[in-house]
Design a protein around this motif. Sequence first.
Motif, PDB file in Angstrom:
ATOM      1  N   SER A  41       2.627  -4.252 -13.172  1.00  0.00           N
ATOM      2  CA  SER A  41       2.349  -3.668 -11.849  1.00  0.00           C
ATOM      3  C   SER A  41       1.816  -2.251 -11.951  1.00  0.00           C
ATOM      4  N   LEU A  42       1.998  -1.611 -13.119  1.00  0.00           N
ATOM      5  CA  LEU A  42       1.490  -0.251 -13.317  1.00  0.00           C
ATOM      6  C   LEU A  42      -0.040  -0.218 -13.289  1.00  0.00           C
ATOM      7  N   TRP A  43      -0.663  -1.391 -13.462  1.00  0.00           N
ATOM      8  CA  TRP A  43      -2.126  -1.465 -13.479  1.00  0.00           C
ATOM      9  C   TRP A  43      -2.693  -2.013 -12.163  1.00  0.00           C
ATOM     10  N   ARG A  44      -1.897  -2.056 -11.115  1.00  0.00           N
ATOM     11  CA  ARG A  44      -2.398  -2.535  -9.828  1.00  0.00           C
ATOM     12  C   ARG A  44      -3.499  -1.607  -9.308  1.00  0.00           C
ATOM     13  N   GLY A  45      -4.572  -2.197  -8.874  1.00  0.00           N
ATOM     14  CA  GLY A  45      -5.709  -1.431  -8.363  1.00  0.00           C
ATOM     15  C   GLY A  45      -6.726  -1.064  -9.427  1.00  0.00           C
ATOM     16  N   ASN A  46      -6.381  -1.291 -10.717  1.00  0.00           N
ATOM     17  CA  ASN A  46      -7.295  -0.889 -11.786  1.00  0.00           C
ATOM     18  C   ASN A  46      -8.549  -1.769 -11.840  1.00  0.00           C
ATOM     19  N   GLY A  47      -8.394  -3.044 -11.494  1.00  0.00           N
ATOM     20  CA  GLY A  47      -9.528  -3.961 -11.546  1.00  0.00           C
ATOM     21  C   GLY A  47     -10.693  -3.499 -10.697  1.00  0.00           C
ATOM     22  N   TYR A 105      -0.906  -9.416  -1.814  1.00  0.00           N
ATOM     23  CA  TYR A 105      -2.274  -9.905  -1.966  1.00  0.00           C
ATOM     24  C   TYR A 105      -2.348 -10.724  -3.249  1.00  0.00           C
ATOM     25  N   SER A 106      -3.166 -11.774  -3.221  1.00  0.00           N
ATOM     26  CA  SER A 106      -3.326 -12.589  -4.427  1.00  0.00           C
ATOM     27  C   SER A 106      -4.435 -12.049  -5.325  1.00  0.00           C
ATOM     28  N   GLY A 107      -5.223 -11.134  -4.813  1.00  0.00           N
ATOM     29  CA  GLY A 107      -6.301 -10.542  -5.606  1.00  0.00           C
ATOM     30  C   GLY A 107      -7.209  -9.700  -4.736  1.00  0.00           C
ATOM     31  N   MET A 108      -8.331  -9.269  -5.306  1.00  0.00           N
ATOM     32  CA  MET A 108      -9.255  -8.387  -4.582  1.00  0.00           C
ATOM     33  C   MET A 108      -9.846  -9.064  -3.343  1.00  0.00           C
ATOM     34  N   LYS A 159     -10.158  -9.879   2.595  1.00  0.00           N
ATOM     35  CA  LYS A 159     -10.063 -10.802   3.734  1.00  0.00           C
ATOM     36  C   LYS A 159      -8.985 -10.362   4.717  1.00  0.00           C
ATOM     37  N   GLN A 160      -7.820  -9.961   4.181  1.00  0.00           N
ATOM     38  CA  GLN A 160      -6.718  -9.551   5.050  1.00  0.00           C
ATOM     39  C   GLN A 160      -7.038  -8.261   5.812  1.00  0.00           C
ATOM     40  N   ILE A 161      -7.679  -7.312   5.137  1.00  0.00           N
ATOM     41  CA  ILE A 161      -8.064  -6.062   5.812  1.00  0.00           C
ATOM     42  C   ILE A 161      -9.052  -6.362   6.929  1.00  0.00           C
TER      43      ILE A 161
END
Length: 476
Positions: A249-255, A324-327, A332-334
């Motif tokens: 989880s420390l890498w969330r948003g890195n993609g 969220y399941s991914g980017m 889509k949710q936003i």
Amino acid sequence: MYQVARKFVFTESHCWDAESKRSYEDLFEKLDTNKDGKVDVAELRAGLTAMGISFRKGAAQKIVSSGDKNKDGGLDFEEFSRYLKEHEKKLRLTFKSLDKNNDGRLDSSEIKQSLAELGVDISKEDAQKILKSIDIDGSMTVDWNEWREHFLFNPATNIQEIIRYWKHSSVLDIGDSLTIPDEFTEEEKTTDFWWKQLIAGAMAGAVSRTGTAPLDRMKVFMQVHSSKSNKIGLVGGFRQMIKEGGVTSLWRGNGVNVLKIAPETAIKFTAYEQYKKFLSSEGGKVQTHQRFIAGSLAGATAQTAIYPMEVMKTRLALRKTGQYSGMLDCAKQILKKEGVKAFYKGYIPNMLGIIPYAGIDLAVYESLKNAWLSRYAIDTANPGILVLLGCGTISSTCGQLASYPLALIRTRMQAQASMEGSEQVTMSKLFKNILAKEGFFGLYRGILPNFMKVIPAVSISYVVYEYTKSGLGISN
């Protein structure tokens, strides 16, 4: 011995003839001390040193690497002579391009003008110091033979290479995308150099951001959630994130942070070139202030194009497990819950942050560069990698200090809708609320992990950049 070497190599002949071939053969024979028919790095380094020929650290390795076509670790005579011929051709073309008045000699004003054309303004005294490092006969001008003698056994092919040492490049990726874009010469734009350089920079940024992603997520986490009543320390923050989502989880948003590098770099570079043409007079030179304006506008253009990805990066970095399941799901949710406008929340403070960041970053870098040139550039204009990294790190850090409050406001506005019970407020109201509740230092929440990632980010990006450039066949 030095005079013998000059006789071997630095003749008046400008074409590949029997005399040149004999000169190269004689020089090759002297360098090939073990008589195995090839010159390796150790022999080249020792031979040139014995002859009194100056060359930069690492030059012998670069010469052998670039000339060694069969990859056997050394240069046979054919490879050796081919390297010198091709290198000399480049030197001749560059000398002609720098010789503005076509008198066969370079003076300090021509060097100063060439530097200015590449966006580097130096004093007449500094130009004379650079000239002095090349001038052999003390005439304070450099003719073709002096030019060739200085650069023939250095991988640098021209004065632009000296300039390139000092070019304030966005290669030093510290995770912020507000820097002035890379600048290339007209010669580089007509070859594959520029796109290989951009690829190397993008690769360096991707690895650097991935390596420092935990600190970047901690910065965002502290910007949004830390306050006087809810103080979050580094250790406690990391424990909280790991407990909630595990180490990954420390890498969330890195993609998405890595994904946006390529389009942003491409847009910024293209826009920068167009803005420079627009701001400069027909055929005129781009002045430093025009370069800054063009860079800021290019940054604004690129940020406008990729800003939805900035919002997604913040949302993904702050998301809870399973949110969220991914980017794509995040986007889509936003879009479904908040509409298109949500993808541009925090846009205004982000745009405002470009000016102080880029302006102070560039001003501090130029000041540090000029201070070094004035004090230490006696025999050479090459500052060395530690000086360059130091100047880049200090200037970027100063830029961050100036723009950080705006970056914090931007992040909080991006995160507002995803926080339960959070009031949707404007930039000015949010700014006033932070000052009223948390004081001035509340505008700098999360700056500790931000500073902690600067040195590793710069180090990683530089190492990856150099290896990638080598793999792509380009070098300084």
